[in-house]
Design a protein around this motif. Structure first.
Motif, short mmCIF file in Angstrom:
data_model
loop_
_atom_site.label_atom_id
_atom_site.label_comp_id
_atom_site.label_asym_id
_atom_site.label_seq_id
_atom_site.Cartn_x
_atom_site.Cartn_y
_atom_site.Cartn_z
N UNK A 1 -9.04 -3.50 -9.10
CA UNK A 1 -8.01 -2.60 -8.57
C UNK A 1 -7.79 -2.88 -7.10
N UNK A 2 -6.52 -3.02 -6.72
CA UNK A 2 -6.18 -3.25 -5.32
C UNK A 2 -5.34 -2.10 -4.77
N UNK A 3 -5.42 -1.90 -3.46
CA UNK A 3 -4.59 -0.90 -2.80
C UNK A 3 -3.22 -1.47 -2.46
N UNK A 4 -3.12 -2.81 -2.41
CA UNK A 4 -1.91 -3.45 -1.91
C UNK A 4 -1.71 -4.76 -2.67
N UNK B 1 0.82 -1.21 0.00
CA UNK B 1 0.00 0.00 0.00
C UNK B 1 0.86 1.27 0.00
N UNK B 2 2.11 1.15 0.47
CA UNK B 2 3.00 2.31 0.47
C UNK B 2 3.89 2.35 -0.79
N UNK B 3 3.69 1.38 -1.68
CA UNK B 3 4.47 1.37 -2.91
C UNK B 3 5.78 0.63 -2.79
N UNK B 4 6.04 0.03 -1.62
CA UNK B 4 7.29 -0.71 -1.44
C UNK B 4 7.15 -2.10 -2.03
N UNK B 5 8.22 -2.60 -2.63
CA UNK B 5 8.19 -3.96 -3.15
C UNK B 5 8.34 -4.95 -2.00
N UNK C 1 -2.64 -2.21 -9.77
CA UNK C 1 -2.24 -1.37 -8.64
C UNK C 1 -1.61 -0.11 -9.21
N UNK C 2 -1.99 1.03 -8.64
CA UNK C 2 -1.32 2.30 -8.97
C UNK C 2 -0.97 3.01 -7.68
N UNK C 3 0.12 3.79 -7.68
CA UNK C 3 0.51 4.47 -6.45
C UNK C 3 -0.54 5.47 -5.97
#
Lengths: 196, 172
Positions: free
Chosen positions: B16-19, A173-177, B62-64
């Motif tokens: 679409x997912x948040x995570x 959710x924070x964009x981290x892999x 997923x998109x930022x």
């Protein structure tokens, strides 16, 4: 049962129906039967004040279904579906939403199907099959149209055989892999995500 | 009835997912759907594909900076008993994956054994079990008890005002 248990895997046979929402069921029936060519196979009144639920056969025993709700919320482009002006607004829609639906056609029938839809006045946009996009999206060929409620429907030939997933690590959710291990038989206890 | 369609079922359904990491954990490890393809998109997003049987795929984007969850608009409200099941025009309300009828009971038991809160409902035409995924998307496993036939086609559609109108000619 254990991971990959044949009896569970073999129980799964794809999609039964994807339930979408329309503003006008009569217009949706006209569009999907006359223009797109999906036979109507199930019509249902949900009871007084609850709306309707209709099913269209999209082949192979699978259905695109629609609800109509009295006082259903208005379309929310960019949130509940793609923005029609995605060239400017981007492709994004909300977490938990449908972004688009992709339906199969046989590769040898692709050009015919697109021509047929255009012949009925539908704007069908073809996606480039340049090497770059093909490698990324994995389609041999694809095109798309928007339905009367702004749902993006893709027409695709079968995906290429899997290119695998080993190289791409999912983002959180924070964009981290974050590498996700394959774990056998994970129980979620209890599954409660978020709060509306 | 309309002639047989030239479409050959679903290729994939893109949600679409948040995570994405949580989504991979849920679909690959909990629901045991093989991850068959994963792509980093040119716009900074990602798209992952899971095998949901029958050659079909369930896909997640997923998109930022995708918009946050919009309950009752972009997906069914978690507390639908209070808020109703409706979602916006042009949205997906729920997704029903297909299971074979003879495996229905085993699938329900298997979901329950995973700790997933599931509701089994026999609709007659379908035997269904409903649950939520990690994005709070309303999911269903459904088994058809028979084929569709003419008795399923008795109801005329409503227009945007909720008035029943004649069945459009394409469905005749």
């Amino acid at each position: 049962m254990t991971q990959g248990d044949a009896s569970i895997m073999s129980a799964r046979i794809g999609v039964n129906h994807i339930a979408l929402v329309c503003k006008d069921m009569a217009a949706t029936v006209d569009f999907y039967t006359r223009i797109v060519g999906l036979p109507l196979v199930k019509t249902l009144d949900l009871g007084p004040g609850h709306g309707q639920h209709f099913f269209f056969d999209c082949g192979e025993g699978e259905c695109v279904a629609f609800f109509w709700f009295p006082n259903g919320p208005a379309a929310a482009p960019g949130v509940a579906s793609q923005s029609p002006d995605f060239a400017h607004n981007g492709l994004k829609s909300a977490h938990g939403s449908l972004n688009y639906l992709s339906l199969n056609v046989a590769e040898e029938e692709f050009d015919d199907v697109v021509a047929e839809l255009r012949g009925k006045g539908l704007e069908v946009r073809e996606v480039t099959t340049a090497a770059g996009s093909s490698a990324q999206g994995g389609h041999l060929k694809s095109a798309y149209f928007f339905d009367p409620d702004g749902i993006r429907v893709e027409i695709a030939t079968a995906l290429r055989p899997s290119t695998g997933s080993g190289e791409v690590i999912p983002r959180n959710v924070r964009g981290e892999r974050v590498a996700v291990e394959r774990r056998a038989h994970v129980a979620v206890n209890p599954i409660v995500y978020g709060a509306d | 009835m309309t002639a047989k369609t030239r479409f050959r079922g679903v290729n994939h359904i893109a949600l679409v997912t948040a995570d994405m990491a949580e989504t991979v954990d849920f679909y690959q490890n909990v629901l045991e759907m093989p991850l068959v393809k994963a792509v980093d998109l040119a716009d900074g997003g990602q798209q992952f594909y899971f095998d949901c049987g029958g050659g079909r795929m369930l896909s997640f984007l997923w998109w930022p900076d995708a918009p946050p969850r919009a309950p009752g608009i972009a997906s069914m409200h978690q507390n639908f008993a209070k808020h109703g099941i409706q979602t916006a025009h042009g949205s997906m309300n729920h997704l029903a994956l297909n299971i074979s009828l003879d495996r229905y009971d085993a699938v329900v038991d298997w979901l329950m054994a995973k700790g997933i809160v599931a509701r089994a409902i026999d609709h007659g035409l379908f035997k269904s079990v409903y649950f939520r995924d990690n994005s709070n998307i309303h999911m269903e496993f459904a088994a058809l008890t028979r084929g569709y036939d003419r008795r399923d086609l008795g109801t005329p559609p409503v227009n945007a005002d909720g008035i029943k109108v004649d069945m459009p000619s394409g469905a005749a």
